[in-house]
Design an enzyme around this catalytic site. Structure first.
Site, PDB file in Angstrom:
ATOM      1  N   TYR A  91      -1.878  -0.585  10.971  1.00 26.20           N
ATOM      2  CA  TYR A  91      -2.006  -1.242   9.658  1.00 26.20           C
ATOM      3  C   TYR A  91      -0.799  -0.943   8.782  1.00 26.20           C
ATOM      4  O   TYR A  91      -0.115  -1.853   8.289  1.00 26.20           O
ATOM      5  CB  TYR A  91      -3.305  -0.799   8.959  1.00 26.20           C
ATOM      6  CG  TYR A  91      -3.313  -1.098   7.468  1.00 26.20           C
ATOM      7  CD1 TYR A  91      -3.270  -2.412   7.004  1.00 26.20           C
ATOM      8  CD2 TYR A  91      -3.330  -0.061   6.532  1.00 26.20           C
ATOM      9  CE1 TYR A  91      -3.258  -2.689   5.631  1.00 26.20           C
ATOM     10  CE2 TYR A  91      -3.319  -0.329   5.162  1.00 26.20           C
ATOM     11  CZ  TYR A  91      -3.274  -1.643   4.723  1.00 26.20           C
ATOM     12  OH  TYR A  91      -3.248  -1.907   3.371  1.00 26.20           O
ATOM     13  N   LYS A 125       2.272  -3.352   7.353  1.00 25.25           N
ATOM     14  CA  LYS A 125       2.554  -3.524   5.914  1.00 25.25           C
ATOM     15  C   LYS A 125       3.997  -3.100   5.619  1.00 25.25           C
ATOM     16  O   LYS A 125       4.686  -3.738   4.815  1.00 25.25           O
ATOM     17  CB  LYS A 125       1.581  -2.698   5.064  1.00 25.25           C
ATOM     18  CG  LYS A 125       0.153  -3.200   5.059  1.00 25.25           C
ATOM     19  CD  LYS A 125      -0.027  -4.590   4.462  1.00 25.25           C
ATOM     20  CE  LYS A 125       0.211  -4.650   2.973  1.00 25.25           C
ATOM     21  NZ  LYS A 125      -0.135  -6.007   2.442  1.00 25.25           N
ATOM     22  N   THR A 158       0.821  -1.212   0.000  1.00 24.33           N
ATOM     23  CA  THR A 158       0.000   0.000   0.000  1.00 24.33           C
ATOM     24  C   THR A 158       0.859   1.267   0.000  1.00 24.33           C
ATOM     25  O   THR A 158       2.001   1.245   0.468  1.00 24.33           O
ATOM     26  CB  THR A 158      -0.891  -0.009   1.263  1.00 24.33           C
ATOM     27  OG1 THR A 158      -1.459   1.272   1.457  1.00 24.33           O
ATOM     28  CG2 THR A 158      -0.092  -0.339   2.521  1.00 24.33           C
ATOM     29  N   ASP A 159       0.272   2.359  -0.465  1.00 21.80           N
ATOM     30  CA  ASP A 159       0.963   3.655  -0.386  1.00 21.80           C
ATOM     31  C   ASP A 159       1.037   4.172   1.054  1.00 21.80           C
ATOM     32  O   ASP A 159       1.792   5.099   1.357  1.00 21.80           O
ATOM     33  CB  ASP A 159       0.281   4.697  -1.294  1.00 21.80           C
ATOM     34  CG  ASP A 159      -1.178   4.961  -0.942  1.00 21.80           C
ATOM     35  OD1 ASP A 159      -1.721   4.279  -0.045  1.00 21.80           O
ATOM     36  OD2 ASP A 159      -1.786   5.857  -1.570  1.00 21.80           O
ATOM     37  N   GLU A 160       0.233   3.560   1.952  1.00 20.14           N
ATOM     38  CA  GLU A 160       0.164   4.093   3.320  1.00 20.14           C
ATOM     39  C   GLU A 160       1.479   3.927   4.078  1.00 20.14           C
ATOM     40  O   GLU A 160       1.697   4.574   5.097  1.00 20.14           O
ATOM     41  CB  GLU A 160      -0.998   3.445   4.079  1.00 20.14           C
ATOM     42  CG  GLU A 160      -2.308   3.662   3.347  1.00 20.14           C
ATOM     43  CD  GLU A 160      -3.569   3.327   4.139  1.00 20.14           C
ATOM     44  OE1 GLU A 160      -3.525   3.378   5.369  1.00 20.14           O
ATOM     45  OE2 GLU A 160      -4.584   3.041   3.482  1.00 20.14           O
TER      46      GLU A 160
HETATM   47  P1  NAD Z   1      -9.433  -7.465   2.244  1.00 22.26           P
HETATM   48  O1  NAD Z   1      -9.428  -7.181   3.697  1.00 22.26           O
HETATM   49  O2  NAD Z   1     -10.673  -7.199   1.448  1.00 22.26           O
HETATM   50  O3  NAD Z   1      -9.062  -9.005   1.978  1.00 22.26           O
HETATM   51  C1  NAD Z   1      -8.059  -9.644   2.684  1.00 22.26           C
HETATM   52  C2  NAD Z   1      -8.197 -11.149   2.446  1.00 22.26           C
HETATM   53  O4  NAD Z   1      -7.129 -11.811   3.143  1.00 22.26           O
HETATM   54  C3  NAD Z   1      -9.502 -11.731   2.965  1.00 22.26           C
HETATM   55  O5  NAD Z   1     -10.063 -12.596   2.017  1.00 22.26           O
HETATM   56  C4  NAD Z   1      -9.090 -12.500   4.203  1.00 22.26           C
HETATM   57  O6  NAD Z   1      -9.917 -13.631   4.484  1.00 22.26           O
HETATM   58  C5  NAD Z   1      -7.674 -12.911   3.844  1.00 22.26           C
HETATM   59  N1  NAD Z   1      -6.843 -13.152   5.028  1.00 22.26           N
HETATM   60  C6  NAD Z   1      -6.693 -12.356   6.114  1.00 22.26           C
HETATM   61  N2  NAD Z   1      -5.860 -12.926   6.994  1.00 22.26           N
HETATM   62  C7  NAD Z   1      -5.450 -14.096   6.447  1.00 22.26           C
HETATM   63  C8  NAD Z   1      -4.575 -15.125   6.874  1.00 22.26           C
HETATM   64  N3  NAD Z   1      -3.946 -15.050   8.045  1.00 22.26           N
HETATM   65  N4  NAD Z   1      -4.366 -16.160   6.050  1.00 22.26           N
HETATM   66  C9  NAD Z   1      -5.011 -16.249   4.855  1.00 22.26           C
HETATM   67  N5  NAD Z   1      -5.865 -15.317   4.420  1.00 22.26           N
HETATM   68  C10 NAD Z   1      -6.084 -14.251   5.197  1.00 22.26           C
HETATM   69  O7  NAD Z   1      -8.201  -6.664   1.656  1.00 22.26           O
HETATM   70  P2  NAD Z   1      -8.006  -5.956   0.228  1.00 22.26           P
HETATM   71  O8  NAD Z   1      -8.564  -4.597   0.301  1.00 22.26           O
HETATM   72  O9  NAD Z   1      -8.461  -6.879  -0.818  1.00 22.26           O
HETATM   73  O10 NAD Z   1      -6.431  -5.818   0.189  1.00 22.26           O
HETATM   74  C11 NAD Z   1      -5.625  -6.856  -0.373  1.00 22.26           C
HETATM   75  C12 NAD Z   1      -4.165  -6.451  -0.261  1.00 22.26           C
HETATM   76  O11 NAD Z   1      -3.952  -5.236  -0.962  1.00 22.26           O
HETATM   77  C13 NAD Z   1      -3.696  -6.202   1.168  1.00 22.26           C
HETATM   78  O12 NAD Z   1      -2.395  -6.712   1.303  1.00 22.26           O
HETATM   79  C14 NAD Z   1      -3.694  -4.694   1.297  1.00 22.26           C
HETATM   80  O13 NAD Z   1      -2.735  -4.270   2.237  1.00 22.26           O
HETATM   81  C15 NAD Z   1      -3.345  -4.283  -0.107  1.00 22.26           C
HETATM   82  N6  NAD Z   1      -3.850  -2.965  -0.540  1.00 22.26           N
HETATM   83  C16 NAD Z   1      -5.163  -2.644  -0.391  1.00 22.26           C
HETATM   84  C17 NAD Z   1      -5.624  -1.416  -0.867  1.00 22.26           C
HETATM   85  C18 NAD Z   1      -7.078  -1.049  -0.764  1.00 22.26           C
HETATM   86  O14 NAD Z   1      -7.448   0.081  -1.135  1.00 22.26           O
HETATM   87  N7  NAD Z   1      -7.975  -1.926  -0.321  1.00 22.26           N
HETATM   88  C19 NAD Z   1      -4.745  -0.523  -1.471  1.00 22.26           C
HETATM   89  C20 NAD Z   1      -3.394  -0.894  -1.612  1.00 22.26           C
HETATM   90  C21 NAD Z   1      -2.964  -2.128  -1.147  1.00 22.26           C
HETATM   91  P1  TYD Z   2     -10.748   3.852   4.052  1.00 20.83           P
HETATM   92  O1  TYD Z   2     -11.678   3.407   2.989  1.00 20.83           O
HETATM   93  O2  TYD Z   2     -10.871   3.246   5.408  1.00 20.83           O
HETATM   94  O3  TYD Z   2      -9.277   3.721   3.484  1.00 20.83           O
HETATM   95  P2  TYD Z   2      -7.858   4.246   4.109  1.00 20.83           P
HETATM   96  O4  TYD Z   2      -8.049   4.651   5.518  1.00 20.83           O
HETATM   97  O5  TYD Z   2      -7.027   3.006   4.002  1.00 20.83           O
HETATM   98  O6  TYD Z   2      -7.413   5.348   3.218  1.00 20.83           O
HETATM   99  O7  TYD Z   2     -10.937   5.428   4.240  1.00 20.83           O
HETATM  100  C1  TYD Z   2     -10.734   6.325   3.174  1.00 20.83           C
HETATM  101  C2  TYD Z   2     -10.845   7.735   3.720  1.00 20.83           C
HETATM  102  O8  TYD Z   2     -12.188   7.946   4.171  1.00 20.83           O
HETATM  103  C3  TYD Z   2      -9.968   7.976   4.929  1.00 20.83           C
HETATM  104  O9  TYD Z   2      -9.473   9.318   4.882  1.00 20.83           O
HETATM  105  C4  TYD Z   2     -10.912   7.836   6.120  1.00 20.83           C
HETATM  106  C5  TYD Z   2     -12.229   8.305   5.556  1.00 20.83           C
HETATM  107  N1  TYD Z   2     -13.455   7.655   6.128  1.00 20.83           N
HETATM  108  C6  TYD Z   2     -14.509   8.454   6.583  1.00 20.83           C
HETATM  109  O10 TYD Z   2     -14.467   9.702   6.555  1.00 20.83           O
HETATM  110  N2  TYD Z   2     -15.605   7.822   7.088  1.00 20.83           N
HETATM  111  C7  TYD Z   2     -15.701   6.465   7.167  1.00 20.83           C
HETATM  112  O11 TYD Z   2     -16.730   5.942   7.659  1.00 20.83           O
HETATM  113  C8  TYD Z   2     -14.618   5.666   6.657  1.00 20.83           C
HETATM  114  C9  TYD Z   2     -14.675   4.170   6.689  1.00 20.83           C
HETATM  115  C10 TYD Z   2     -13.510   6.318   6.140  1.00 20.83           C
END
Ligand code: NAD
Ligand code: TYD
Length: 364
Positions: A171, A175, A145-147
């Site tokens: 989180y 990561k 992630t960019d975070e």
């Molecule tokens: P998500 O929370 O929707 O899915 C995570 C999945 O991992 C789930 O299916 C869960 O059951 C599985 N999981 C969790 N713990 C586990 C374990 N111990 N063993 C096996 N499986 C396990 O997450 P996402 O949003 O799909 O993100 C996927 C990846 O991309 C993550 O690594 C996250 O850090 C990264 N990422 C997410 C975003 C975003 O905007 N959502 C952006 C950049 C990077």
């Molecule tokens: P989120 O989807 O949780 O992603 P991330 O925190 O990983 O960027 O949140 C996106 C942005 O929205 C973040 O600045 C937090 C804000 N947010 C709200 O204002 N209200 C909410 O209920 C949630 C879930 C997020």
């Protein structure tokens, strides 16, 4: 085996182990891959935590190259067995605890899955890699992630691959820890790894706790739309399909040991995004309980340590690998809103007692 396999209709070329493939991005990636490369083996390993949803992959059960295994990435004997019996050559590692608000409530699970889990996969893959013929083209791809880069001020340049790490939440810290381990396994052991650091994704199969699905679902249910703080925090949004194509590009032509930033160049303030979602719902949903949906916007207590701004510079991926995002934020949000409107059967069961208890803790 070659990484230049295209959608050519020839025999199975690549054998993937996709961790976290029942989650939001992982499942989109698995659907993408099975459609794009129908002859590749795709083995999904997922623990099916609250965020994992087997239903999301149900339509692939008839696919001859797809297999699902429920299991934990911390389970070393299971990983060893899967790598060997499936002769895996490509690990695509999505599995993680992924929600910042949950990491504030309970950071332990984040350290366990994101750090210990990634370490377990790296060790298993290292042994597997050492046992294979050196000419075999193996790859461990880590999705991050960019975070990990921390928070930007309004005038700061976007994060690049050389921006120092400064994670602010449990989180992002977990990561960051996993990224460092992946990097070290290349540097120390020469393991063929790549990393992508991506900005905020959105699209189908997004779990309701995250901003965009939460707002869509609350609008449909006539519930308040909780905007944290002043709503001026900025995120850089990327349609999930474009994240999948970026990982594809890195698997195909990325250089081992390298990191690639992935972003849509779509910086939007949270409050503006919520207004956009309200407008789309007003237009597309015939029976909203509250109309206009903007009436539901409610400012709530800010998230502790809330990062102000994220922005990604993906020039390296664009210039070196020729990747470009294909979906504008306007198109992507419209498609996403339509998807949530048409797929109540997917999201309604996720609003479980566990989800309500979580919601109470964060928003009460
Ligand atoms: P998500 O929370 O929707 O899915 C995570 C999945 O991992 C789930 O299916 C869960 O059951 C599985 N999981 C969790 N713990 C586990 C374990 N111990 N063993 C096996 N499986 C396990 O997450 P996402 O949003 O799909 O993100 C996927 C990846 O991309 C993550 O690594 C996250 O850090 C990264 N990422 C997410 C975003 C975003 O905007 N959502 C952006 C950049 C990077
Ligand atoms: P989120 O989807 O949780 O992603 P991330 O925190 O990983 O960027 O949140 C996106 C942005 O929205 C973040 O600045 C937090 C804000 N947010 C709200 O204002 N209200 C909410 O209920 C949630 C879930 C997020």
């Amino acid at each position: 085996m070659t990484f230049s396999a295209q959608n050519s209709g020839v025999n199975s070329e690549r054998r993937l182990l996709v961790t976290g493939g029942a989650g939001f991005i992982g499942a989109n990636f698995v659907h993408y891959w099975c459609a794009q490369y129908p002859h590749d083996r795709v083995l999904v390993l997922d623990a099916l935590t609250y965020a994992g949803n087997r239903q999301t992959l149900a339509s692939l059960d008839a696919h001859p190259q797809f297999r699902f295994v429920q299991g934990d990435i911390c389970d070393r004997p299971l990983i060893d067995a899967l790598l060997q019996e499936e002769a895996i050559d490509t690990m695509v590692h999505f599995a993680a605890e992924s929600h910042v608000d949950r990491s504030i409530l309970g950071p332990g699970a984040f350290v366990q899955t994101n750090v210990v889990g990634t370490f377990t996969l790296l060790e298993a893959f290292r042994q597997h890699w050492l046992s294979r013929d050196r000419s075999a083209d193996l790859r461990f791809h880590h999705v991050s992630t960019d975070e990990v880069y921390g928070s930007l001020e309004p005038a700061d340049p976007a994060f690049s691959e050389t921006t120092p790490y400064a994670p602010n939440s449990p989180y992002s810290a977990s990561k960051a820890g996993s990224d460092h381990l992946v990097r070290a396994y290349h540097h120390t052991y020469g393991m063929p790894t790549t990393i992508t650091n991506c900005s905020n994704n959105y699209g189908p199969y997004h779990f309701p706790e995250k901003l965009i699905p939460l707002m869509c679902i609350n609008i449909l249910m006539g519930k308040p739309l909780p905007v944290y703080g002043d709503g001026q925090n900025v995120r850089d949004w990327l349609y999930v399909q474009d994240h999948c194509s970026a990982i594809d590009a890195v698997l195909k032509s990325g250089k081992v040991g390298e990191t690639y930033n992935v972003g849509g160049n779509n910086e939007v303030k949270n409050l503006d995004l919520v207004h956009l979602l309200c407008e789309l719902m007003n237009e597309l949903a015939p029976d909203l309980p509250v109309r206009p949906a903007q009436e539901l916007i409610t400012f709530v207590k800010d998230r502790p340590g809330h990062d102000r701004r994220y922005a990604i510079n993906s020039t390296k991926l664009q210039t070196e690998l020729g990747w470009t995002p294909s979906v504008t934020v306007e198109e992507g949000l419209r498609q996403t809103v339509s998807w949530f409107l048409s797929n109540e059967a997917w999201w309604k069961p996720l609003l479980s007692a566990e989800y309500q208890a979580y919601y109470q803790k964060v928003y009460a």
